[in-house]
Design a protein around this motif. Structure first.
Motif, PDB file in Angstrom:
ATOM      1  N   ALA A  57       0.885  -1.175   0.000  1.00  0.00           N
ATOM      2  CA  ALA A  57       0.000   0.000   0.000  1.00  0.00           C
ATOM      3  C   ALA A  57       0.913   1.212   0.000  1.00  0.00           C
ATOM      4  O   ALA A  57       1.838   1.296   0.809  1.00  0.00           O
ATOM      5  CB  ALA A  57      -0.911   0.010   1.216  1.00  0.00           C
ATOM      6  N   SER A  75      -9.580  -7.106  -7.713  1.00  0.00           N
ATOM      7  CA  SER A  75     -10.292  -5.832  -7.560  1.00  0.00           C
ATOM      8  C   SER A  75     -11.595  -5.855  -8.351  1.00  0.00           C
ATOM      9  O   SER A  75     -11.680  -6.457  -9.423  1.00  0.00           O
ATOM     10  CB  SER A  75      -9.389  -4.699  -8.054  1.00  0.00           C
ATOM     11  OG  SER A  75     -10.013  -3.473  -7.871  1.00  0.00           O
ATOM     12  N   ILE A  89     -14.126   3.291   0.154  1.00  0.00           N
ATOM     13  CA  ILE A  89     -14.294   3.513  -1.285  1.00  0.00           C
ATOM     14  C   ILE A  89     -15.622   2.999  -1.804  1.00  0.00           C
ATOM     15  O   ILE A  89     -16.005   3.305  -2.914  1.00  0.00           O
ATOM     16  CB  ILE A  89     -13.128   2.908  -2.092  1.00  0.00           C
ATOM     17  CG1 ILE A  89     -13.025   1.412  -1.851  1.00  0.00           C
ATOM     18  CG2 ILE A  89     -11.834   3.601  -1.758  1.00  0.00           C
ATOM     19  CD1 ILE A  89     -12.068   0.718  -2.784  1.00  0.00           C
ATOM     20  N   ASP A 103      -9.857   1.402   1.570  1.00  0.00           N
ATOM     21  CA  ASP A 103      -8.540   1.469   0.949  1.00  0.00           C
ATOM     22  C   ASP A 103      -7.487   1.532   2.059  1.00  0.00           C
ATOM     23  O   ASP A 103      -7.491   2.459   2.869  1.00  0.00           O
ATOM     24  CB  ASP A 103      -8.433   2.691   0.038  1.00  0.00           C
ATOM     25  CG  ASP A 103      -7.121   2.710  -0.712  1.00  0.00           C
ATOM     26  OD1 ASP A 103      -6.110   3.145  -0.118  1.00  0.00           O
ATOM     27  OD2 ASP A 103      -7.097   2.298  -1.880  1.00  0.00           O
ATOM     28  N   PRO A 112      -1.073   6.788  -2.909  1.00  0.00           N
ATOM     29  CA  PRO A 112      -0.887   5.588  -3.735  1.00  0.00           C
ATOM     30  C   PRO A 112       0.401   5.668  -4.543  1.00  0.00           C
ATOM     31  O   PRO A 112       0.814   6.741  -4.966  1.00  0.00           O
ATOM     32  CB  PRO A 112      -2.125   5.575  -4.638  1.00  0.00           C
ATOM     33  CG  PRO A 112      -2.731   6.930  -4.537  1.00  0.00           C
ATOM     34  CD  PRO A 112      -2.230   7.574  -3.284  1.00  0.00           C
ATOM     35  N   ILE A 117      -5.596   0.927 -10.860  1.00  0.00           N
ATOM     36  CA  ILE A 117      -6.622   0.359  -9.982  1.00  0.00           C
ATOM     37  C   ILE A 117      -6.997  -1.048 -10.445  1.00  0.00           C
ATOM     38  O   ILE A 117      -7.439  -1.876  -9.654  1.00  0.00           O
ATOM     39  CB  ILE A 117      -7.865   1.285  -9.947  1.00  0.00           C
ATOM     40  CG1 ILE A 117      -7.473   2.619  -9.338  1.00  0.00           C
ATOM     41  CG2 ILE A 117      -9.008   0.663  -9.182  1.00  0.00           C
ATOM     42  CD1 ILE A 117      -8.562   3.651  -9.348  1.00  0.00           C
ATOM     43  N   ARG A 120      -5.219  -4.194  -8.589  1.00  0.00           N
ATOM     44  CA  ARG A 120      -5.223  -4.229  -7.133  1.00  0.00           C
ATOM     45  C   ARG A 120      -5.975  -5.457  -6.629  1.00  0.00           C
ATOM     46  O   ARG A 120      -6.645  -6.142  -7.379  1.00  0.00           O
ATOM     47  CB  ARG A 120      -5.855  -2.956  -6.571  1.00  0.00           C
ATOM     48  CG  ARG A 120      -5.005  -1.740  -6.907  1.00  0.00           C
ATOM     49  CD  ARG A 120      -5.538  -0.513  -6.264  1.00  0.00           C
ATOM     50  NE  ARG A 120      -4.692   0.621  -6.633  1.00  0.00           N
ATOM     51  CZ  ARG A 120      -4.796   1.791  -6.086  1.00  0.00           C
ATOM     52  NH1 ARG A 120      -5.694   2.022  -5.153  1.00  0.00           N
ATOM     53  NH2 ARG A 120      -4.004   2.770  -6.447  1.00  0.00           N
ATOM     54  N   ARG A 135      -8.768  -2.772   0.348  1.00  0.00           N
ATOM     55  CA  ARG A 135      -8.190  -2.692  -0.994  1.00  0.00           C
ATOM     56  C   ARG A 135      -6.707  -2.398  -0.820  1.00  0.00           C
ATOM     57  O   ARG A 135      -6.321  -1.428  -0.170  1.00  0.00           O
ATOM     58  CB  ARG A 135      -8.845  -1.598  -1.830  1.00  0.00           C
ATOM     59  CG  ARG A 135      -8.260  -1.561  -3.261  1.00  0.00           C
ATOM     60  CD  ARG A 135      -8.965  -0.595  -4.137  1.00  0.00           C
ATOM     61  NE  ARG A 135      -8.621   0.785  -3.761  1.00  0.00           N
ATOM     62  CZ  ARG A 135      -9.096   1.854  -4.393  1.00  0.00           C
ATOM     63  NH1 ARG A 135      -9.941   1.720  -5.386  1.00  0.00           N
ATOM     64  NH2 ARG A 135      -8.749   3.054  -4.007  1.00  0.00           N
ATOM     65  N   GLU A 137      -2.728  -2.436  -2.903  1.00  0.00           N
ATOM     66  CA  GLU A 137      -2.174  -2.335  -4.255  1.00  0.00           C
ATOM     67  C   GLU A 137      -1.748  -3.685  -4.791  1.00  0.00           C
ATOM     68  O   GLU A 137      -1.809  -3.921  -5.982  1.00  0.00           O
ATOM     69  CB  GLU A 137      -1.030  -1.323  -4.259  1.00  0.00           C
ATOM     70  CG  GLU A 137      -1.573   0.076  -4.023  1.00  0.00           C
ATOM     71  CD  GLU A 137      -0.512   1.157  -4.101  1.00  0.00           C
ATOM     72  OE1 GLU A 137       0.601   0.885  -4.593  1.00  0.00           O
ATOM     73  OE2 GLU A 137      -0.812   2.273  -3.674  1.00  0.00           O
TER      74      GLU A 137
END
Length: 199
Positions: A57, A75, A89, A103, A112, A117, A120, A135, A137
């Motif tokens: 992250a 994601s 989010i 997130d 970020p 996106i 992820r 969420r 990365e």
């Protein structure tokens, strides 16, 4: 007088011999005790290292305790929550239940590292009500974590960070320091206090 002196010398010689024998016996007894203690230490189970899901992250790596993770998902699109905190989010449906998606980077105040996106991951946490996914990365691996102590572990910059560690693999390319997370502390600002365990 000569006989008494000789007798005393013989007695002293016997005492000296006995003392040497006693010292030898004492040394053997001490060695036996040390060997027995070493065998006991070897047969004692090694302390288990904490296992964590290693995630990225921002530009950092975090360890989420494995026992708090239910599943890692690709994601997905989320339905935004109007008026919610920036780190929340949105919501998604999972097995007929709503899951709040937070997130991780935004929850920790990180920027970020990329705008990608699409690649992820969502880390679905093992909790009943409400269900929450983080969420991240990227979810990299599950690994044994060697906790850092002393100066290396000083100065947590966030209440949700409970310590620091390194992946226990021996590989030089994985010698990066991880921040170890406490999920309940991380979620505290987003959930009603009645839904957090231990509160």
């Amino acid at each position: 007088m000569a006989k008494s002196v000789r007798r005393k010398l013989r007695q002293m010689e016997r005492v000296r011999i006995r003392s040497a024998e006693e010292r030898v016996q004492q040394i053997l007894d001490e060695r036996t005790e040390r060997l027995a203690a070493r065998r006991d230490a070897a047969s004692a189970p090694a302390e288990a290292l904490p296992r964590a899901l290693v995630c990225g992250a921002g530009r950092e790596r975090f360890g989420i305790p494995v026992d708090g993770v239910a599943e890692v998902l690709p994601s997905q699109n989320c339905t935004p929550v109007p008026g919610g905190p920036p780190a929340l989010i949105g919501l998604l449906g999972r097995s007929g239940r709503l899951v709040s998606v937070i997130d991780l980077g935004l929850a920790l105040g990180l920027e970020p590292s990329s705008a990608d996106i699409e690649n992820r991951h969502f880390v679905l946490l093992r909790r009943e009500q409400p269900q929450v996914a983080l969420r991240v990365e990227r979810a990299y691996t599950v690994a044994d974590i060697l906790p850092l102590t002393g100066e290396e572990a000083a100065g947590f910059r966030n209440d949700a960070v409970t310590g620091y560690g390194k992946i226990q693999s021996g590989r030089a390319d994985q010698d990066e320091t991880l921040s170890l997370l406490d999920i309940d502390r991380l979620l505290r600002p987003f959930l009603p206090s009645s839904s957090l365990s231990g509160v």
